[in-house]
Scaffold this motif. Structure first.
Motif, PDB file in Angstrom:
ATOM      1  N   ALA A  22      21.745  -0.754  26.486  1.00 29.24           N
ATOM      2  CA  ALA A  22      22.017  -0.795  27.920  1.00 29.24           C
ATOM      3  C   ALA A  22      23.182  -1.734  28.174  1.00 29.24           C
ATOM      4  CB  ALA A  22      20.779  -1.255  28.685  1.00 29.24           C
ATOM      5  N   VAL A  23      24.280  -1.205  28.703  1.00 29.49           N
ATOM      6  CA  VAL A  23      25.463  -2.019  28.967  1.00 29.49           C
ATOM      7  C   VAL A  23      25.267  -2.729  30.300  1.00 29.49           C
ATOM      8  CG1 VAL A  23      27.955  -2.011  29.322  1.00 29.49           C
ATOM      9  CG2 VAL A  23      26.927  -0.489  27.620  1.00 29.49           C
ATOM     10  N   THR A  24      25.137  -4.047  30.230  1.00 34.08           N
ATOM     11  CA  THR A  24      24.685  -4.833  31.369  1.00 34.08           C
ATOM     12  C   THR A  24      25.783  -5.690  31.988  1.00 34.08           C
ATOM     13  OG1 THR A  24      23.889  -6.466  29.755  1.00 34.08           O
ATOM     14  CG2 THR A  24      22.298  -4.881  30.588  1.00 34.08           C
ATOM     15  N   LYS A  25      27.019  -5.479  31.591  1.00 31.67           N
ATOM     16  CA  LYS A  25      28.125  -6.283  32.124  1.00 31.67           C
ATOM     17  C   LYS A  25      28.189  -6.162  33.642  1.00 31.67           C
ATOM     18  CE  LYS A  25      31.351  -2.540  30.984  1.00 31.67           C
ATOM     19  NZ  LYS A  25      32.466  -2.131  30.129  1.00 31.67           N
ATOM     20  N   THR A  26      28.391  -7.271  34.289  1.00 33.92           N
ATOM     21  CA  THR A  26      28.488  -7.429  35.756  1.00 33.92           C
ATOM     22  C   THR A  26      27.155  -7.231  36.477  1.00 33.92           C
ATOM     23  OG1 THR A  26      29.017  -5.167  36.509  1.00 33.92           O
ATOM     24  CG2 THR A  26      30.851  -6.491  35.635  1.00 33.92           C
ATOM     25  N   LYS A  27      26.100  -6.899  35.765  1.00 34.57           N
ATOM     26  CA  LYS A  27      24.824  -6.643  36.428  1.00 34.57           C
ATOM     27  C   LYS A  27      23.996  -7.926  36.524  1.00 34.57           C
ATOM     28  CE  LYS A  27      25.889  -2.386  36.847  1.00 34.57           C
ATOM     29  NZ  LYS A  27      26.377  -1.939  38.167  1.00 34.57           N
ATOM     30  N   PRO A  28      23.316  -8.131  37.657  1.00 34.50           N
ATOM     31  CA  PRO A  28      22.495  -9.338  37.814  1.00 34.50           C
ATOM     32  C   PRO A  28      21.263  -9.306  36.914  1.00 34.50           C
ATOM     33  CG  PRO A  28      22.206  -7.875  39.697  1.00 34.50           C
ATOM     34  CD  PRO A  28      23.318  -7.292  38.873  1.00 34.50           C
ATOM     35  N   GLY A  44      24.064  -4.802  26.014  1.00 28.87           N
ATOM     36  CA  GLY A  44      25.442  -4.984  25.590  1.00 28.87           C
ATOM     37  C   GLY A  44      26.285  -5.633  26.669  1.00 28.87           C
ATOM     38  N   GLU A  45      27.017  -6.673  26.299  1.00 26.10           N
ATOM     39  CA  GLU A  45      27.878  -7.391  27.233  1.00 26.10           C
ATOM     40  C   GLU A  45      29.324  -7.392  26.726  1.00 26.10           C
ATOM     41  OE1 GLU A  45      27.496  -8.976  30.184  1.00 26.10           O
ATOM     42  OE2 GLU A  45      25.346  -8.565  30.427  1.00 26.10           O
ATOM     43  N   ASN A  46      30.257  -7.371  27.667  1.00 24.69           N
ATOM     44  CA  ASN A  46      31.679  -7.432  27.328  1.00 24.69           C
ATOM     45  C   ASN A  46      32.201  -8.859  27.262  1.00 24.69           C
ATOM     46  OD1 ASN A  46      31.718  -4.574  27.610  1.00 24.69           O
ATOM     47  ND2 ASN A  46      33.881  -4.706  28.180  1.00 24.69           N
ATOM     48  N   ARG A  47      31.701  -9.703  28.165  1.00 32.91           N
ATOM     49  CA  ARG A  47      32.236 -11.048  28.299  1.00 32.91           C
ATOM     50  C   ARG A  47      31.271 -12.074  27.708  1.00 32.91           C
ATOM     51  NH1 ARG A  47      33.207  -8.598  33.397  1.00 32.91           N
ATOM     52  NH2 ARG A  47      35.414  -8.153  33.741  1.00 32.91           N
ATOM     53  N   ALA A  52      26.263 -15.443  27.550  1.00 33.72           N
ATOM     54  CA  ALA A  52      25.684 -16.771  27.307  1.00 33.72           C
ATOM     55  C   ALA A  52      24.898 -17.274  28.519  1.00 33.72           C
ATOM     56  CB  ALA A  52      26.788 -17.756  26.950  1.00 33.72           C
ATOM     57  N   GLU A  53      25.312 -16.884  29.711  1.00 29.64           N
ATOM     58  CA  GLU A  53      24.597 -17.294  30.917  1.00 29.64           C
ATOM     59  C   GLU A  53      23.302 -16.509  31.106  1.00 29.64           C
ATOM     60  OE1 GLU A  53      27.468 -16.737  33.999  1.00 29.64           O
ATOM     61  OE2 GLU A  53      28.535 -18.611  33.568  1.00 29.64           O
ATOM     62  N   LYS A  54      23.319 -15.232  30.748  1.00 34.55           N
ATOM     63  CA  LYS A  54      22.141 -14.383  30.968  1.00 34.55           C
ATOM     64  C   LYS A  54      21.066 -14.578  29.898  1.00 34.55           C
ATOM     65  CE  LYS A  54      24.587 -10.596  33.318  1.00 34.55           C
ATOM     66  NZ  LYS A  54      25.141  -9.223  33.148  1.00 34.55           N
ATOM     67  N   GLN A  55      21.501 -14.863  28.671  1.00 30.19           N
ATOM     68  CA  GLN A  55      20.563 -14.885  27.540  1.00 30.19           C
ATOM     69  C   GLN A  55      19.339 -15.777  27.755  1.00 30.19           C
ATOM     70  OE1 GLN A  55      20.274 -17.574  25.086  1.00 30.19           O
ATOM     71  NE2 GLN A  55      18.784 -16.460  23.836  1.00 30.19           N
ATOM     72  N   PRO A  56      19.491 -17.008  28.267  1.00 34.10           N
ATOM     73  CA  PRO A  56      18.309 -17.860  28.422  1.00 34.10           C
ATOM     74  C   PRO A  56      17.376 -17.401  29.540  1.00 34.10           C
ATOM     75  CG  PRO A  56      20.364 -19.140  28.617  1.00 34.10           C
ATOM     76  CD  PRO A  56      20.722 -17.707  28.632  1.00 34.10           C
ATOM     77  N   GLN A  57      17.852 -16.507  30.396  1.00 30.85           N
ATOM     78  CA  GLN A  57      17.069 -16.080  31.547  1.00 30.85           C
ATOM     79  C   GLN A  57      16.198 -14.856  31.255  1.00 30.85           C
ATOM     80  OE1 GLN A  57      19.275 -16.261  35.413  1.00 30.85           O
ATOM     81  NE2 GLN A  57      21.066 -16.593  34.097  1.00 30.85           N
TER      82      GLN A  57
END
Length: 221
Positions: A22-28, A44-47, A52-57
């Protein structure tokens, strides 16, 4: 169609032939959580910063894929947790991934990105460069990476025949490289296909598809 319904629909189409990323770039994170609850475990993330910000959440069993162009100076931010880096396009980048993985006592799986599109904006190695890299003596020094396959992005076009031919050429390279035997090389994964062309990709032998808008709707830049 809800996120859960979209995922179910795509998985039904894939019929076990390929894994869904699931490509989750820009998604909350709230939407990622919905995808997780629907059974998705590969995101999958592009940036790098966004990943790094989403992973711990999110839950610890999410398998994070770096699918966008990766600069060597950004590897350190994802090395502690990234599951698969799909966009490796140089030996220099592999060496840096190995160096950062060693710091965390990890082996990081990687795909070599192959340039198959008729577009100058795409990244990737030419087929002959892939072969040269896999034959490089320098590769033997990298004990904290594992090259497990190839990734490619087809031309952004409505010409299905062109897309199919590009995927077919990548599958031929994949098949030619599968017998390669090195301690840190095991060519088993072929990542090709996105929302607009994943069905063609699977028909041509993809083992992994990267789908964003078909799950979450059109993304915001």
């Amino acid at each position: 169609m809800s996120i859960e319904s979209s995922i179910r629909h795509i998985e039904h189409q894939l019929a076990g032939r390929a894994d869904l990323v699931a490509v989750t770039k820009t998604k909350p994170v709230a939407l990622l959580q919905q995808a997780y609850e629907a059974g998705c475990r590969r995101f999958g993330e592009n940036r790098v910063q966004e990943m790094a910000e989403k992973q711990p959440q999110l839950p610890a069993d999410v398998r994070w894929h770096q699918i966008g162009h990766l600069q060597t100076n950004k590897v350190k931010y994802i090395a502690p947790f990234v599951s698969l880096i799909e966009s490796v396009d140089s030996l220099k980048l592999l060496e840096e991934i190995d160096r950062q993985a060693r710091k965390h006592d990890r082996i990081i799986d990687c795909l070599l990105q192959v340039y198959i599109a008729d577009e100058e904006t795409k990244f990737g190695l030419l087929p002959e460069e892939v072969i040269d890299l896999l034959q490089s003596p320098e590769l033997d020094k990298l004990s904290n990476i594992r090259v497990i396959g190839l990734m490619g992005i087809a031309t952004n076009t409505d010409d299905d025949a062109q897309i199919r031919q590009e995927f077919k050429s990548l599958k031929q390279l994949f098949d030619a490289l599968r017998p390669v035997e090195r301690p840190n090389v095991a060519i088993t994964e072929l990542s090709m296909g996105m929302s607009s062309d994943y069905l063609i990709a699977v028909e041509e032998g993809s083992t992994m598809v990267r789908v964003g808008s078909a799950i979450f709707g059109s993304r915001q830049v």
